[in-house]
Scaffold this active site. Sequence first.
Site, PDB file in Angstrom:
ATOM      1  N   LYS B  80       0.848  -1.195   0.000  1.00  0.00           N
ATOM      2  CA  LYS B  80       0.000   0.000   0.000  1.00  0.00           C
ATOM      3  C   LYS B  80       0.880   1.239   0.000  1.00  0.00           C
ATOM      4  O   LYS B  80       1.912   1.289   0.689  1.00  0.00           O
ATOM      5  CB  LYS B  80      -0.871  -0.023   1.251  1.00  0.00           C
ATOM      6  CG  LYS B  80      -1.876   1.130   1.372  1.00  0.00           C
ATOM      7  CD  LYS B  80      -2.755   0.919   2.594  1.00  0.00           C
ATOM      8  CE  LYS B  80      -3.793   2.019   2.747  1.00  0.00           C
ATOM      9  NZ  LYS B  80      -4.627   1.811   3.939  1.00  0.00           N
ATOM     10  N   SER B 155      -9.552   1.888   3.277  1.00  0.00           N
ATOM     11  CA  SER B 155      -8.719   2.669   2.394  1.00  0.00           C
ATOM     12  C   SER B 155      -7.729   1.827   1.595  1.00  0.00           C
ATOM     13  O   SER B 155      -7.128   2.337   0.646  1.00  0.00           O
ATOM     14  CB  SER B 155      -7.950   3.725   3.189  1.00  0.00           C
ATOM     15  OG  SER B 155      -7.137   3.107   4.142  1.00  0.00           O
ATOM     16  N   SER B 179      -9.666  -0.442   7.485  1.00  0.00           N
ATOM     17  CA  SER B 179      -9.136  -0.316   6.129  1.00  0.00           C
ATOM     18  C   SER B 179      -8.437  -1.523   5.540  1.00  0.00           C
ATOM     19  O   SER B 179      -8.052  -1.475   4.376  1.00  0.00           O
ATOM     20  CB  SER B 179      -8.195   0.893   6.071  1.00  0.00           C
ATOM     21  OG  SER B 179      -8.945   2.078   6.233  1.00  0.00           O
TER      22      SER B 179
END
Lengths: 497, 490, 95
Positions: B80, B155, B179
């Site tokens: 990420k 997210s 997330s």
Amino acid sequence: MSSTATHGTDTLRVGDREYQAVIGLEVHAQLLTRSKMFCGCSAAYVGAPPNSNTCPVCLGLPGTLPVINRQAVEYTVRTAVALNCEIPEFTKFDRKNYFYPDLPKGYQISQYDLPLSRQGWLQFHVDGEQRRCGVTRVHLEEDTGTMYHAGDVLQSATSSLVDCNRCGVPLMEIVGEPDLRTPEEAREYLIWLRRVLMYIGVNDGNLEQGSFRCDANVSIRPRGSDQLGVKVEIKNMNSFRAVHHALGYEIERQRQVLEQGGALLQETRGWVETQQATVSQRSKEYAHDYRYFPEPDLPPLQLEAALVERIRGELPELPDARAARLRRQHGLGDYDAGLLTATREEADTYESLVATGVGAKLAANWMLGEVARLANEHRLPLQQSGLGVVGLAALLRLLEAGTISGSVAKELLAELYRDGGDPAALVEQRGLGQVSDAGALSSLVDEAIAQGSKAVADFRAGKEAALQSLVGYVMKQTRGRADAQLVNRLLRERLGG
Amino acid sequence: MSFTGGTVAASAAALRDGGVSPQELLTEARAQVERVDAEVGAVLTPTWELAERQAADAQRRLREDPGAASPLCGVPVALKDVLCLEGVACTAGSRILEGFHPPYTGTAVQRLLDAGAVVIGKTNCDEFAMGSSTENSAYRPVRNPWDRSRVPGGSSGGSAAAVAAGMVPYSLGTDTGGSIRQPAALCGVVGFKPTYGRVSRYGLIAFASSLDQIGPFAHTVEDCALVYSAIAGHDPRDSTSSPTAVEDPMEALRAGIAGMRLGVPHEYFGEGLEPGVRLAVEEALRVLEGMGATLDEVSLPSTGAALSTYYIIAPAECSSNLARYDGIRFGMRKEHDALLQMYLDTRGSGFGAEVKRRIMLGTYALSSGYYDAYYRKAQKVRTVIAEEFAAAFERVDALVCATSPTVAFPLAAREDPLSMYLCDVLTLPVNLAGLPGVSLPCGMADGLPVGLQVIAPRFQDARALRVAHAYEQATGWHRTRSPLVAAAAA
Amino acid sequence: MPLTPEDIAHVAMLARLGLSDEERSRYGAQLDAVLEHMTRLNDVDTSPVGETAQVGELVNVWREDISQPSLSVERALANAPAREGDFFRVGAIQE
């Protein structure tokens, strides 16, 4: 705790009313750790090329986290103990949020509501009188970077440069109670506080380089009132003299404003050395709201009693106590004891000297006189000179034994300080021994009288000082080796004075 | 044999028995990215050259001592884009970090590199990890591999989609309010958020310091456990990382759940649950019971206040964490003669709407006069929430419930911030209490994946994985793959 | 308690966020809605509890005072958007 004695000089008048000044000092002192407060960069940043002493943590790069320097915590506890503070069981760090280019993270890790210590005091002296000033708190935080403003004037600079070398250096904030009443008291408080911090080895007391910084809060109020007047913060005082002058100026400024019927603004003013005045730093349109909250990246500290006691046990004798002991043990006066304990190194040197057997008063006179002069001239303390404590002790013992005269000792000291050597050996080699035999000096005394008839006449007329030139004659003839006191005595005997 | 859509375990075995080489795995990964990512949008910054070098290194290590090499050695992974990898662009899904190349690598990532991981790129995410749909990425949205008109969740939408689309067998995401778990549920993969303090946050671009944790996405619980083992453990660079030893999850995994007491939180089965989600989760509970676990209803009475608590604490911390984005030492800068204007314009145009909203909310909550009413109160409610979980865990070993109240929703369906925040009602209490939580597939509703969430007490990460693994092995959901994976095989 | 435009402007300035008028009114309304929701916090009786500033139970996490090498000047400045020599440059501060 407020000052117990009042001083004539802290009386002000506004119109026909007596006023008094109220001064509180805030000191920021960098700690003598090897590394920074929250990262491993060196804390010795002075002289480092710009931005050569940083890492992702102190640069505030995304994703970085702080880690507490244990030594910085210990030094702060040590300071708190030396200042008689209470140390709570729990203490924590908080974030102080504001924007400024020298603050990379946009917040400073500091302490807000649970500081490392509170409610202490510092004992100091003003004009020989003892005073006590309360210490509100001592806490730990990180220093900011440094900035250079184009044209050196912040307010008009079109650009500024940021150097992050200093970001994150451990900083101790010592907030004093508003117990001080005069600029003299303020200066003495600072001098004593700095001395304590240097004695306990946490700070190097360098005002010029900014390792020891001071801001003041000044207000005035009618005498007898317990309300505080409008508080003005004074910054940018970079020497003890600047503190003294700035506070004097500011108190008078405030007095004048009130006398002219004006109102005082709560503001920050900077001391401008070139103008010898405090100047208002244009108040910002937006007030600082620091939005303090507990630092989530750092667990709290639990300072156990055992840790505090160990640190208390490791404290060296503090300057005040040491001066008192020297006065007591060696019969020194206040002034001399104060000078000899100005730094721990000086006091250690003095006591080593006395420990070798040199007389306390003699040692004091020489240390504060000739040795101090030479140390200043060569920019070298005694321990690093050619002579050292051992050499000085040997030299002074020769003097005490009457083997050499005072002036010979003085000359030798200067030479040995620079070049080193063995005092006793030199005295022997060069035949510098003092001439203390009255018989040997007798003829020279006669000679002196014979050639100095005017001086003789003056002396007999009552001018004591006239004898000196006759003494001087004998000293010159003996190349300084005569026992001056003996010569003095012999002359007086011959002249019947 | 194709490894697209395969597991870490299968790749590790093949790497050792001569079935495949690291370079071949990399080639397949790249082919899949090139085939589907134009549609999915998961990869922000591919790192093919770096990956080639890493694959070659992994190859050497596997030849020299395959027994000593980590199971992750030679296996492709995506990270990420809030995780710092030295020299590689790191944007946090934001324009304000455009051009930023960190001069250091974060701890969790370094541990993967040390294990011989092959990093194929940085994945797309909601800006600064703020969001539940990855629509807040300043670059482009991510599309759910199951239905490209829908969101992958957020997210960590990019990391979840990368696994679900078969680009990589595992990826790293981060979880502050859900997330990792929520996108795992919406994308039909396993997503694990470890106990707070288990994985170092050094190198993770901070959103909310007391809530953030790094964790893995994969197709199986076992794979997640493998990755967790590699990245968990104390780090002196993170003062909030726990010094307690990490219990090896692999052993615990096989223990089964017969005799375990599983709690069903009453407040997590409220009216907000979509019928399809409720059905799938209730069926999962029956399966668990059938395996010998006992189910017990428990109550977490303050659940209703958790959203408010989270949306004070997280924005407050982020308002402070994001103050460093000022255009001075790194990132985007809107130049102006005056510093103040530079700050205002840089931050005003560099941050997206959701980030600005949260910074405003957090600044307000901390500001003078409001601190006690908002922040201090929220921290107290947080304590109550944590204590309610602790009390429940005195009666049960773990909790089971849904991960997300809904399945994946269409892009642009939730423009009202509050409606977006509601995506996390079942996940964010877990962050508030610092507990470990895992989401794994438990069925479909209207053709879209549904996630089951398992929550365990602090430091009982192995236990959460054990319950999840038992359920997974008793059902077949871990074998389903999104249409994009099937497309590869075709 | 609804946020006034002055409140919004003040908070935006504290956070150094340059907002357009449209943004200010849009965010203002959105924040109001979120803050409305926050009243749920008051439903919870927190009188017996302290604050959880930290989830863990850790205390006294610190490191020894050892100095480590710093970044080179080049690496420290590598990401600088505005550089002058070896410094980070900013515009007029105008205190």
